[in-house]
Enzyme design. Structure first.
Site, PDB file in Angstrom:
ATOM      1  N   ASP A 153      40.426  98.852 -47.918  1.00  0.00           N
ATOM      2  CA  ASP A 153      40.013  99.157 -49.290  1.00  0.00           C
ATOM      3  C   ASP A 153      39.901 100.800 -49.115  1.00  0.00           C
ATOM      4  O   ASP A 153      39.295 101.473 -47.807  1.00  0.00           O
ATOM      5  CB  ASP A 153      38.959  97.886 -50.040  1.00  0.00           C
ATOM      6  CG  ASP A 153      37.426  98.059 -48.833  1.00  0.00           C
ATOM      7  OD1 ASP A 153      38.235  97.310 -47.377  1.00  0.00           O
ATOM      8  OD2 ASP A 153      36.663  98.290 -48.626  1.00  0.00           O
ATOM      9  N   GLU A 207      35.669  96.350 -46.156  1.00  0.00           N
ATOM     10  CA  GLU A 207      34.747  96.224 -45.810  1.00  0.00           C
ATOM     11  C   GLU A 207      33.928  97.633 -46.334  1.00  0.00           C
ATOM     12  O   GLU A 207      32.887  97.466 -46.175  1.00  0.00           O
ATOM     13  CB  GLU A 207      35.195  97.308 -44.761  1.00  0.00           C
ATOM     14  CG  GLU A 207      34.603  98.015 -43.380  1.00  0.00           C
ATOM     15  CD  GLU A 207      33.721  99.090 -44.007  1.00  0.00           C
ATOM     16  OE1 GLU A 207      32.730  99.287 -42.988  1.00  0.00           O
ATOM     17  OE2 GLU A 207      33.791  99.574 -45.312  1.00  0.00           O
TER      18      GLU A 207
END
Length: 446
Positions: free
Chosen positions: A79, A141
């Site tokens: 991400d 994250e």
């Protein structure tokens, strides 16, 4: 490198932003591409870990080639941060664009370059590295998720002898760097209410207590005249590793040339082995809407970064206690503790660290430097709790000048190439050193 560059461009073109308000489909698309690339690289077991309210985690496993071979866990995330104000970008943030020596796109350094470095290492070994491999590729994250606390609940899955956290990189391009510490972080809210509602500053100013003035006096006690944190009990130690030059830091932080830097001591001490307190938010009347009135209420949100080894609850308590002790003009403050996260300091000197130093020198042609970082990677502590005896290594393809989380993020292909070499050399060196360090089997007395 040609194939790795093409795969990096494919991955960086996906706007895999796992923040609320952003579509989930690109996050899933990035997940699926990572799974496909790992399988093509020879990872025999690739699984999906689903947790509540969290983007899927990719988990891969390559068994050790021999019973006495070590196992290395590799961590990264697919991400990315939101692009922010796209008018500040020189090219569309999710269109990978060539720049001198590299590529520009959101997330292309943080952290997709490091995922591609793992891929390059696996391709070099044709999916059969000299150690066992466990791959953990997170999908949320940047925003944070329940996965941070998951590894200790399933320690067998994350058991390893060493782990590589490739979510950062070098101090500067061309300088191989091991990060050995992460500062902890916490947030604290402080507020003041003095009047039931605003009152005319001409009629009441001078005697009626101004809430904003009270708050500003309290905030001013957090630092001394040099800009050093003045809160008692926050740990600060000299920094012995490498750090930026003042000129590098000014450029990175975009400090105006005619302004001084805050604090005293080395930059490493101010940035990594000492505390920092930042006012990250302030609630008060805006200038454009300001009325000639005494302010009845004001509030500030503080971010504290503290020494990697200081207990997070202790650090937060020191800041809270300091603020509660302040009574500007005899007026008390309301102080509310917020979230806190621990720092991390890696153990050095073991076989994995020896192997990493050799590998980094092989890849870059120069001795590795040691740094810390003021940022945080919450999952590191979760992984360390799941595998408490494992050595933790933090290095990767990013560099401090790559504009991560900022407009025009970029990665240099030379750093990516050297990281692939370093990853492969690390596994080779670690496998040999690990076996050499193991006691010889007992001889049969017959």
């Amino acid at each position: 490198m040609e194939g790795l560059r093409a795969d990096l461009e494919r991955l960086a073109a996906i706007p895999s932003i796992a923040f609320p308000g952003h579509p989930a489909e690109p996050v899933q698309e990035a997940h699926d591409l990572v799974v496909s690339l790992l399988r093509e690289a020879g990872v025999p077991t690739v699984e999906r870990i689903d947790l509540p309210g969290t983007a899927p985690v990719v988990y891969g496993d390559i068994p050790p080639p021999e019973p006495d071979a070590p196992t290395v866990l590799l961590y990264g995330h697919y991400d990315v941060q939101p692009a922010g104000d796209e008018s500040l970008w020189l090219s569309p943030p999710f269109v990978p664009t060539p720049v001198p020596g590299g590529l520009r796109a959101r997330g292309i350094a943080d952290d997709k370059s490091n995922l591609i470095a793992y891929l390059g290492m696996l391709r070099l070994y044709e999916g059969r590295p000299p150690v066992g491999i466990k791959l953990v590729v997170e999908g949320q994250e940047e925003y944070g998720s329940v996965f941070d606390a998951f590894p200790p609940t399933d320690p067998a899955r994350f058991a390893c002898d060493a782990m590589v956290i490739a979510d950062l990189g070098n101090l500067r391009p061309g300088t191989p760097t091991l990060t050995t510490g992460l500062r902890g972080a916490c947030e604290v809210m402080v507020e003041v209410r003095t009047l039931a509602e605003p009152r005319h500053s001409g009629e009441f100013g001078g005697a009626a207590p101004d809430a904003l003035l009270v708050l500003l006096h309290a905030l001013a006690t957090l630092h001394d005249a040099r800009g050093d944190v003045a809160v008692p009990g926050l740990r600060r130690e000299p920094w012995e590793g490498t750090t930026y030059t003042d000129e590098e830091f000014r450029d990175l932080a975009s400090v105006h040339d005619d302004l001084p830097l805050l604090g005293s001591g080395s930059l490493g001490e101010r940035l990594w082995s000492g505390p920092a307190i930042t006012v990250i938010g302030l609630d008060a009347p805006g200038v454009e809407q300001a009325a000639s009135a005494v302010v009845p209420y004001a509030r500030a949100k503080l971010n504290l970064r503290f020494h990697p080894l200081q207990d997070p609850h202790e650090a937060r308590e020191r800041l809270v206690d300091h603020l509660l002790a302040q009574r500007p003009f005899g007026i008390p403050l309301t102080v509310t503790p917020g979230d806190t996260g621990p720092g991390f300091e890696a153990r050095t000197g073991g076989p994995a660290y020896r192997a990493a130093l050799t590998a980094l020198k092989e890849a870059w042609g120069t001795e590795a430097s040691y740094v810390a970082t003021g940022g945080s990677i919450p999952l590191v502590n979760g992984l360390a709790k799941a595998a408490p005896e494992a050595e933790v290594l933090l290095f990767g393809a990013q560099d401090s000048m790559c504009n991560l989380h900022a407009p025009n993020e970029r990665v240099l292909l030379s750093e990516l190439r050297n990281t692939v070499v370093a990853m492969a050399a690390f596994l080779r060196e670690y496998a040999a050193d690990y076996r050499a360090a193991r006691p010889a089997p007992a001889q049969d007395p017959r």
